[in-house]
Design an enzyme around this catalytic site. Structure first.
Site, PDB file in Angstrom:
ATOM      1  N   ASP A  89     -11.607  79.265  78.422  1.00  0.00           N
ATOM      2  CA  ASP A  89     -11.589  80.240  77.328  1.00  0.00           C
ATOM      3  C   ASP A  89     -12.872  81.068  77.321  1.00  0.00           C
ATOM      4  OD1 ASP A  89     -12.908  77.816  76.481  1.00  0.00           O
ATOM      5  OD2 ASP A  89     -12.872  78.546  74.414  1.00  0.00           O
TER       6      ASP A  89
ATOM      7  N   ASP B  96     -19.724  83.266  81.949  1.00  0.00           N
ATOM      8  CA  ASP B  96     -19.399  82.130  81.067  1.00  0.00           C
ATOM      9  C   ASP B  96     -17.886  81.977  80.950  1.00  0.00           C
ATOM     10  OD1 ASP B  96     -19.504  80.112  79.188  1.00  0.00           O
ATOM     11  OD2 ASP B  96     -20.189  81.377  77.549  1.00  0.00           O
TER      12      ASP B  96
ATOM     13  N   GLU C 178     -13.345  75.573  74.433  1.00  0.00           N
ATOM     14  CA  GLU C 178     -14.746  75.116  74.455  1.00  0.00           C
ATOM     15  C   GLU C 178     -15.585  75.932  73.495  1.00  0.00           C
ATOM     16  OE1 GLU C 178     -18.979  74.996  75.536  1.00  0.00           O
ATOM     17  OE2 GLU C 178     -17.672  76.732  75.514  1.00  0.00           O
ATOM     18  N   GLU C 179     -15.296  77.237  73.461  1.00  0.00           N
ATOM     19  CA  GLU C 179     -16.149  78.159  72.703  1.00  0.00           C
ATOM     20  C   GLU C 179     -16.051  77.968  71.192  1.00  0.00           C
ATOM     21  OE1 GLU C 179     -18.419  79.785  73.944  1.00  0.00           O
ATOM     22  OE2 GLU C 179     -17.938  80.468  75.950  1.00  0.00           O
TER      23      GLU C 179
ATOM     24  N   GLU D 296     -21.721  75.656  83.515  1.00  0.00           N
ATOM     25  CA  GLU D 296     -22.161  76.687  82.556  1.00  0.00           C
ATOM     26  C   GLU D 296     -23.342  77.448  83.159  1.00  0.00           C
ATOM     27  OE1 GLU D 296     -21.046  77.586  79.576  1.00  0.00           O
ATOM     28  OE2 GLU D 296     -19.877  75.908  78.768  1.00  0.00           O
TER      29      GLU D 296
ATOM     30  N   HIS E 157     -21.490  85.987  76.226  1.00  0.00           N
ATOM     31  CA  HIS E 157     -21.087  86.335  74.857  1.00  0.00           C
ATOM     32  C   HIS E 157     -21.435  87.772  74.477  1.00  0.00           C
ATOM     33  CE1 HIS E 157     -20.927  81.828  73.435  1.00  0.00           C
ATOM     34  NE2 HIS E 157     -20.565  81.989  74.693  1.00  0.00           N
TER      35      HIS E 157
HETATM   36 ZN   LIG Z   1     -19.523  78.490  78.305  1.00  0.00          ZN
END
Ligand SMILES: [Zn+2]
Length: 393
Positions: free
Chosen positions: A81, A111, A143-144, A171, A365
């Protein structure tokens, strides 16, 4: 082991990353299209996948083993995700991987679809080799939003005798070896008071004011952690943090508010005790706030509930998995990462983990997220060294 590989055109890591980025796997969406693509790709090399679904069956973890399925082996782990692109100012289409200036731009490039793509691009190499111990692939969902999805997979794996013995979470660390991160616990407090006209405050119980006193208590605890520790200079900030981030309450100024709810989080250093914070808050509520509330209306209450809990990671520098990742990455020295990962959950389930992957958290992000081609090349070299290491010569 070469089953299915004859005549197949290999997909290189950039082509693979392009395909993975094209799936909009923002956490609120289903990730099944991506998972089915990966399952079919692995199937083409004779590698079967186990899908572990969420309750709605709209999302799944994929777990696959290359090599002897009865042995424990090494797990490569990533989440499928990505965070939303809403309200972000992108200069390219976030779901089209775009190459520019030795960088690949796209949501998830760093990411962490770049890592997953590099792993998948080496599946043809993995299936050709005779492996002394298997390589496991773990690709999770959600996960996020608090390392939610992988928990169902861990529940399935944790009691298996052949569960992975080590884990590398890809990561983005610029291919440095991350051995630790803080935990993250989110909690919600409901204050239930008593509503009256604000001219009659002596008959009411003001939920906002009680909540404010509880929040001030949390701030006092936060200051104590800041000023008196415990401390770990490898983290920024070097202490466990406590903060209130959301509050809701009241209807109008001339009504004593009946309800107030606030959310707070604790990000403890590995080994620091979160429950002590909650216990202190509960004791403060029970001895200082509730008696006054109950004196007016006995049915008023303060409830504190845990919304999520993700453990920190604290893998020793001399642990086999740390040494392995350091050797494969060619980096000397380790780091603590400023973000939470699934590594803490794996470690808590008896699968020691380190964090090592391509790209930087500085780009994750954000709009115009990218991974440098050089980072993917370093990741590929890392994985090829791992394959050499677990192969029979
Ligand atoms: Zn991540």
């Amino acid at each position: 082991m070469a089953h299915g590989t004859i005549g197949k055109a290999a997909i290189d890591k950039i082509e693979m990353a392009t395909r993975l980025v094209a799936f909009d796997t923002t956490s609120r969406n289903s990730n099944l299209a991506l998972i089915e693509f990966v399952r079919d790709y692995l199937d083409g090399y004779g590698v079967s996948s186990e899908l572990v679904f969420d309750a709605s069956s709209a999302k799944a973890n994929l777990y696959a083993t290359i090599g002897d399925p009865d042995r424990s082996g090494i797990m490569l782990s990533g989440h499928t995700d990505v965070v939303p692109v809403d309200d972000q100012d992108w200069h390219t289409d976030p779901f089209t991987l775009v190459a520019h200036d030795d960088r690949l731009y796209g949501r998830g490039s760093a990411d962490m679809k770049g890592f997953i793509a590099t792993v998948l691009s080496l599946v043809p190499v993995l299936v050709e080799r005779k492996l002394r111990e298997p390589i496991h692939l773990s690709f999770s969902y959600d996960e996020e939003i608090g390392c939610v999805g992988v928990r169902t997979l861990i529940n399935v794996l944790k009691d298996r005798p052949n569960k992975p013995r080590l884990c590398i979470v890809g990561e983005p660390t610029d291919m440095q070896v991350g051995v630790g991160h803080k935990g993250k616990h989110t909690l919600r407090c409901h204050v239930h008071g008593h509503e009256v006209h604000s001219s009659l405050i002596h008959q009411g119980v003001n939920a906002i004011e009680a909540a404010a006193e509880l929040i001030a208590k949390l701030k006092e605890i936060a200051r104590r952690k800041r000023d008196h520790g415990p401390f770990d200079p490898d983290f920024q900030p070097p202490y466990s943090s406590v903060h209130t981030g959301l509050i809701q309450g009241g209807t109008a100024l001339n009504i004593v508010p009946r309800d107030c709810t606030f959310d707070f989080e604790v990000r403890p250093l590995p080994g620091d005790d979160v429950s002590a914070v909650v216990t202190e808050l509960r004791e403060f509520a029970a001895t200082r706030i509730l008696p006054e509330m109950h004196a007016v209306r006995p049915e008023t209450s303060i409830l504190i509930e845990e919304l999520s809990a993700a453990p920190g990671l604290d893998t020793p520098a001399d642990h086999e998995v740390t040494q392995l990742a350091a050797t494969l990455s060619g980096s000397n020295g380790t780091m603590k990462v400023p973000f939470g990962t699934e590594g803490g959950l794996f470690a808590a389930a008896g699968i020691p983990a380190v964090i090592c992957g391509p790209g930087s958290i500085d780009q994750a992000h954000k709009p115009d997220e990218f991974v440098a081609l050089d980072q993917l090349a370093r990741c590929e070299a890392f994985l090829r060294r791992l394959i050499d290491r677990v192969s029979q010569s």
